[in-house]
Design an enzyme around this catalytic site. Structure first.
Site, PDB file in Angstrom:
ATOM      1  N   HIS A 205       0.878  -1.186   0.000  1.00 33.77           N
ATOM      2  CA  HIS A 205       0.000   0.000   0.000  1.00 33.77           C
ATOM      3  C   HIS A 205       0.906   1.224   0.000  1.00 33.77           C
ATOM      4  O   HIS A 205       1.387   1.669   1.045  1.00 33.77           O
ATOM      5  CB  HIS A 205      -0.870  -0.076   1.260  1.00 33.77           C
ATOM      6  CG  HIS A 205      -1.801   1.075   1.483  1.00 33.77           C
ATOM      7  ND1 HIS A 205      -3.180   0.962   1.341  1.00 33.77           N
ATOM      8  CD2 HIS A 205      -1.582   2.359   1.870  1.00 33.77           C
ATOM      9  CE1 HIS A 205      -3.744   2.115   1.628  1.00 33.77           C
ATOM     10  NE2 HIS A 205      -2.804   2.987   1.954  1.00 33.77           N
ATOM     11  N   CYS A 238      -3.698  10.918   4.359  1.00 33.82           N
ATOM     12  CA  CYS A 238      -4.313  10.554   5.632  1.00 33.82           C
ATOM     13  C   CYS A 238      -4.391  11.811   6.477  1.00 33.82           C
ATOM     14  O   CYS A 238      -3.382  12.500   6.661  1.00 33.82           O
ATOM     15  CB  CYS A 238      -3.492   9.481   6.333  1.00 33.82           C
ATOM     16  SG  CYS A 238      -4.104   9.128   7.990  1.00 33.82           S
TER      17      CYS A 238
HETATM   18  P1  HMG Z   1     -11.226   8.336  20.814  1.00 33.44           P
HETATM   19  O1  HMG Z   1     -11.590   9.787  20.809  1.00 33.44           O
HETATM   20  O2  HMG Z   1     -10.044   7.906  21.592  1.00 33.44           O
HETATM   21  O3  HMG Z   1     -12.396   7.361  21.216  1.00 33.44           O
HETATM   22  O4  HMG Z   1     -11.062   7.887  19.294  1.00 33.44           O
HETATM   23  P2  HMG Z   1     -13.686   7.473  22.027  1.00 33.44           P
HETATM   24  O5  HMG Z   1     -14.100   6.066  22.262  1.00 33.44           O
HETATM   25  O6  HMG Z   1     -13.502   8.414  23.171  1.00 33.44           O
HETATM   26  O7  HMG Z   1     -14.734   8.124  21.011  1.00 33.44           O
HETATM   27  C1  HMG Z   1     -14.785   9.484  20.653  1.00 33.44           C
HETATM   28  C2  HMG Z   1     -16.157   9.779  20.060  1.00 33.44           C
HETATM   29  O8  HMG Z   1     -16.316   9.065  18.837  1.00 33.44           O
HETATM   30  C3  HMG Z   1     -17.297   9.296  20.954  1.00 33.44           C
HETATM   31  O9  HMG Z   1     -18.400  10.135  20.670  1.00 33.44           O
HETATM   32  C4  HMG Z   1     -17.593   7.910  20.418  1.00 33.44           C
HETATM   33  O10 HMG Z   1     -18.916   7.506  20.661  1.00 33.44           O
HETATM   34  C5  HMG Z   1     -17.375   8.109  18.941  1.00 33.44           C
HETATM   35  P3  HMG Z   1     -18.911  11.204  21.759  1.00 33.44           P
HETATM   36  O11 HMG Z   1     -19.230  10.398  22.976  1.00 33.44           O
HETATM   37  O12 HMG Z   1     -17.737  12.131  21.975  1.00 33.44           O
HETATM   38  O13 HMG Z   1     -20.085  11.826  21.095  1.00 33.44           O
HETATM   39  N1  HMG Z   1     -16.931   6.885  18.263  1.00 33.44           N
HETATM   40  C6  HMG Z   1     -17.434   6.456  17.111  1.00 33.44           C
HETATM   41  N2  HMG Z   1     -18.399   6.930  16.317  1.00 33.44           N
HETATM   42  C7  HMG Z   1     -18.663   6.224  15.197  1.00 33.44           C
HETATM   43  N3  HMG Z   1     -18.017   5.104  14.842  1.00 33.44           N
HETATM   44  C8  HMG Z   1     -17.037   4.616  15.599  1.00 33.44           C
HETATM   45  C9  HMG Z   1     -16.721   5.289  16.792  1.00 33.44           C
HETATM   46  N4  HMG Z   1     -15.821   5.060  17.775  1.00 33.44           N
HETATM   47  C10 HMG Z   1     -15.955   6.043  18.674  1.00 33.44           C
HETATM   48  N5  HMG Z   1     -16.406   3.498  15.235  1.00 33.44           N
HETATM   49  C11 HMG Z   1     -11.101   6.290  17.495  1.00 33.44           C
HETATM   50  C12 HMG Z   1     -10.695   6.551  18.938  1.00 33.44           C
HETATM   51  C13 HMG Z   1     -10.464   5.005  17.060  1.00 33.44           C
HETATM   52  C14 HMG Z   1     -12.622   6.200  17.416  1.00 33.44           C
HETATM   53  C15 HMG Z   1     -10.590   7.492  16.638  1.00 33.44           C
HETATM   54  O14 HMG Z   1      -9.235   7.653  16.890  1.00 33.44           O
HETATM   55  C16 HMG Z   1     -10.805   7.292  15.166  1.00 33.44           C
HETATM   56  O15 HMG Z   1     -11.934   7.262  14.689  1.00 33.44           O
HETATM   57  N6  HMG Z   1      -9.692   7.166  14.405  1.00 33.44           N
HETATM   58  C17 HMG Z   1      -9.750   6.885  12.983  1.00 33.44           C
HETATM   59  C18 HMG Z   1      -8.820   7.793  12.231  1.00 33.44           C
HETATM   60  C19 HMG Z   1      -8.874   7.440  10.769  1.00 33.44           C
HETATM   61  O16 HMG Z   1      -9.885   7.020  10.237  1.00 33.44           O
HETATM   62  N7  HMG Z   1      -7.726   7.637  10.060  1.00 33.44           N
HETATM   63  C20 HMG Z   1      -7.633   7.363   8.663  1.00 33.44           C
HETATM   64  C21 HMG Z   1      -7.629   5.904   8.320  1.00 33.44           C
HETATM   65  S1  HMG Z   1      -6.067   5.087   8.585  1.00 33.44           S
HETATM   66  C22 HMG Z   1      -5.161   5.380   7.143  1.00 33.44           C
HETATM   67  O17 HMG Z   1      -5.561   6.171   6.330  1.00 33.44           O
HETATM   68  C23 HMG Z   1      -3.921   4.558   6.884  1.00 33.44           C
HETATM   69  C24 HMG Z   1      -4.145   3.441   5.843  1.00 33.44           C
HETATM   70  O18 HMG Z   1      -4.585   3.963   4.603  1.00 33.44           O
HETATM   71  C25 HMG Z   1      -2.847   2.650   5.616  1.00 33.44           C
HETATM   72  C26 HMG Z   1      -1.646   3.561   5.317  1.00 33.44           C
HETATM   73  O19 HMG Z   1      -1.677   4.361   4.378  1.00 33.44           O
HETATM   74  O20 HMG Z   1      -0.688   3.423   6.091  1.00 33.44           O
HETATM   75  C27 HMG Z   1      -5.216   2.444   6.326  1.00 33.44           C
HETATM   76 MG    MG Z   2      -3.270   4.841   3.087  1.00 35.28          MG
END
Ligand code: HMG
Ligand code: MG
Length: 286
Positions: A205, A238
């Site tokens: 990737h 990202c």
């Molecule tokens: P957090 O703030 O530590 O977690 O985030 P939390 O449990 O305290 O949740 C925060 C809020 O989000 C809460 O809402 C939860 O309910 C809600 P509030 O009570 O404040 O209203 N929540 C959710 N809502 C919907 N769906 C969920 C969910 N989980 C919690 N699943 C968390 C931790 C993991 C949720 C956060 O850090 C996060 O969402 N991170 C994702 C970041 C992301 O998507 N990054 C891009 C993708 S990775 C990438 O691009 C790399 C890749 O392409 C490979 C590469 O290139 O290397 C894959």
């Molecule tokens: Mg990626």
């Protein structure tokens, strides 16, 4: 018979997640429908992540319910925790993906968790998905370089890959998240990961920040990998990795693999059309 290589289209997820304009759900659906015509066997269409973290991906369930499902195409989504998994499962995904990092800096920035904390979180996701009969991809980010911690040791990538495989992931996608990996660094990383994983369980990737993605694909081909991720139009980046530019463009990757004698099964005019659509989406919609 030419050898087959699979291109996993990640544009609707990894491509669009970084776009500043909130893209209407219908545009995302139109892109996925066009990609389904192009011959991909897997399309990553959504992320079930916190909408506070990635607002662009908040409509994953609507995208999945709006697209036309093609036989032989698996529609995938990112699921960082059980809440995400439940949403993805309810939306009828065919494959889920957990995503870890080989570097602590990016793990904290992207998941608000250390590497061990994230792996612990993923265990239940993977166990549940497997019990539900879904296959699971495990991403490892920052496989050569981290935007926060600098160079990443190949042994760290192997360690996280091994942990993901041990919990039941069917495949590991190795992410050069910020596109800074040199062919030498990618080769050293693959040598380490191949100590813990079979080559047919690995995907490359590569983001194309430094224009080295195709060279890195060649290194991976040489090491026996035959699965590569890319995004039509070279969309992407990202939001939690400063400096991450677009994914390797699917059009470029397909042409490259075909020139190298691999069969990808893609219909080039549909891929090109999807690439144009993706670029229009970036430029504000059509
Ligand atoms: P957090 O703030 O530590 O977690 O985030 P939390 O449990 O305290 O949740 C925060 C809020 O989000 C809460 O809402 C939860 O309910 C809600 P509030 O009570 O404040 O209203 N929540 C959710 N809502 C919907 N769906 C969920 C969910 N989980 C919690 N699943 C968390 C931790 C993991 C949720 C956060 O850090 C996060 O969402 N991170 C994702 C970041 C992301 O998507 N990054 C891009 C993708 S990775 C990438 O691009 C790399 C890749 O392409 C490979 C590469 O290139 O290397 C894959
Ligand atoms: Mg990626």
């Amino acid at each position: 018979m030419p050898e087959t290589a699979e291109i996993v289209e990640v544009g609707p997820r990894d491509g669009l997640q970084n776009e500043a304009r909130l893209i209407p759900t219908e545009e995302k659906i139109a892109l996925v429908d066009l990609l389904s015509c192009a011959g991909f066997r897997r399309i990553e269409v959504a992320s079930f992540v916190s909408p506070k973290w990635v607002p662009q991906m908040a409509d994953g369930a609507e995208v999945l319910s709006g697209i036309q499902r093609w036989d032989g195409v698996r529609y995938m989504a990112l699921t960082p925790n059980m809440r995400g998994y439940d949403g993805a499962k309810a939306a009828g995904v065919d494959q889920v993906a957990v995503f870890a990092s080989a570097s602590e800096g990016f793990s904290k920035a992207n998941l608000n968790a250390s590497i061990p904390e994230s792996l612990e979180r993923f265990e239940e996701v993977v166990r549940t998905a497997k019990a539900d009969g879904l296959s699971v991809r495990g991403y490892v980010s920052c496989v050569t370089d981290c935007p926060f911690d600098g160079a990443v040791a190949p042994t760290e990538v192997a360690k996280v890959s091994a942990a993901l495989l041990a919990m039941g992931c069917d495949e590991i996608s190795l992410g050069d998240t910020i596109g800074r990996g040199t062919p030498d660094a990618v080769d050293a990383m693959l040598a380490a990961v191949l100590q813990v994983a079979e080559m047919d369980m690995l995907a490359g990737h590569f983001h194309d920040t430094s224009g080295l993605a195709l060279e890195n694909v060649d290194v991976a081909l040489e090491r026996g990998l035959r699965i590569f991720d890319s995004a039509v139009g070279g969309l992407g980046g990202c939001p939690y990795a400063p400096g991450a530019a677009g994914n390797l463009a699917t059009e470029k990757l397909d042409a490259h693999l075909v020139t190298r004698g691999y069969h990808t099964g893609l219909q080039r005019h549909f891929v090109a059309k999807a690439g144009r659509m993706a670029k229009e989406m970036r430029n504000g919609g059509g």
